[in-house]
Scaffold this motif. Structure first.
Motif, short mmCIF file in Angstrom:
data_model
loop_
_atom_site.label_atom_id
_atom_site.label_comp_id
_atom_site.label_asym_id
_atom_site.label_seq_id
_atom_site.Cartn_x
_atom_site.Cartn_y
_atom_site.Cartn_z
N GLY A 153 -5.66 0.84 -5.91
CA GLY A 153 -5.35 0.98 -4.47
C GLY A 153 -3.87 1.26 -4.26
N GLN A 154 -3.01 0.51 -4.98
CA GLN A 154 -1.57 0.74 -4.87
C GLN A 154 -1.21 2.14 -5.33
OE1 GLN A 154 0.45 -2.27 -7.14
NE2 GLN A 154 0.13 -3.87 -5.59
N ARG A 155 -1.82 2.58 -6.45
CA ARG A 155 -1.56 3.93 -6.97
C ARG A 155 -1.98 4.97 -5.93
NH1 ARG A 155 -5.52 6.53 -11.01
NH2 ARG A 155 -6.49 6.71 -9.00
N ASP A 156 -3.17 4.74 -5.35
CA ASP A 156 -3.64 5.71 -4.35
C ASP A 156 -2.69 5.76 -3.15
OD1 ASP A 156 -5.80 6.35 -5.93
OD2 ASP A 156 -7.25 5.10 -4.82
N ARG A 157 -2.20 4.57 -2.73
CA ARG A 157 -1.26 4.54 -1.59
C ARG A 157 0.06 5.23 -1.96
NH1 ARG A 157 -3.66 -0.48 -1.16
NH2 ARG A 157 -1.95 -1.60 -2.17
N VAL A 158 0.52 4.95 -3.20
CA VAL A 158 1.77 5.59 -3.64
C VAL A 158 1.57 7.10 -3.71
CG1 VAL A 158 3.31 5.87 -5.64
CG2 VAL A 158 2.71 3.59 -4.84
N ASP B 15 -6.89 -3.47 -7.23
CA ASP B 15 -5.64 -3.56 -6.47
C ASP B 15 -4.62 -2.53 -6.96
OD1 ASP B 15 -6.75 -5.62 -5.02
OD2 ASP B 15 -5.62 -7.23 -6.05
N LEU B 16 -4.50 -2.41 -8.31
CA LEU B 16 -3.57 -1.44 -8.88
C LEU B 16 -3.98 -0.01 -8.52
CD1 LEU B 16 -2.83 -2.92 -12.42
CD2 LEU B 16 -1.24 -2.72 -10.49
N ASN C 273 1.45 8.47 -0.28
CA ASN C 273 2.80 8.44 0.26
C ASN C 273 3.62 9.60 -0.31
OD1 ASN C 273 4.39 7.16 2.04
ND2 ASN C 273 4.85 5.39 0.76
N GLN D 138 -7.78 -7.00 -10.08
CA GLN D 138 -6.41 -6.52 -10.28
C GLN D 138 -6.39 -5.02 -10.52
OE1 GLN D 138 -4.81 -8.93 -13.43
NE2 GLN D 138 -4.29 -10.63 -12.05
#
Length: 161
Positions: free
Chosen positions: A127-132, A124-125, A135, A121
């Motif tokens: 990864g999401q932070r890196d994508r955000v 995953d978090l 972006n 998790q």
């Protein structure tokens, strides 16, 4: 008057004297027999008392020996019962320890699984932070380019005027 003594005949006085002496001798013999019998009986009584003492000691010792044997048998039974009880308790404790060990191993496996899930998790978090962030960076860059373009266009319009 005294009678003349004929040779071989005993006078009445001599006969009485002899009877008296014989009675005294018999009385002394009877006393000696009584004393001998008394001494014999006293000696026999002492021997019987000694034998009774010895036999009493033997009887007491035999009784003590029997009592010790009976107590030994009781103690051995008691020890056997305690041994069985301790064995049973030891088996119960071993069972509890094995059960606890299995439960701890299961808890460790569960904790490892929970830790893996947590790490997954977190990844995953991240990864999401890196994508955000990527972006947002792209939006920033795009906004910056737009602003640059607008600014340059305005500058060129001002410059042409």
């Amino acid at each position: 008057m005294p009678k003349k003594q004929v040779k071989g005949e005993v006078t009445e006085e001599e006969r009485l004297l002899q009877l008296q002496q014989r009675a005294q001798a018999e009385e002394e013999m009877a006393k000696k027999k009584e004393e001998t019998l008394t001494l014999y009986l006293k000696d026999k009584l002492q021997k019987e008392q000694r034998n009774a003492s010895v036999n009493l000691l033997k009887l007491i010792e035999s009784w003590r020996k029997n009592l010790r044997q009976a107590r030994d048998a009781e103690q051995l039974k008691h020890v056997a019962i305690l041994h069985q009880t301790n064995e049973r308790k030891l088996d119960e404790q071993n069972f509890i320890m094995q059960k606890t060990k299995r439960e701890l191993e299961e808890a460790d496996r569960h904790a490892d699984q929970v830790q893996r899930c947590h790490l997954q998790q977190e990844e995953d978090l991240l990864g999401q932070r890196d994508r955000v962030l990527m972006n947002l960076e792209q939006q920033w860059d795009s906004s910056l380019q737009n602003l640059s373009f607008i600014l340059s266009s305005e500058m060129s319009v001002k410059h042409h005027k």
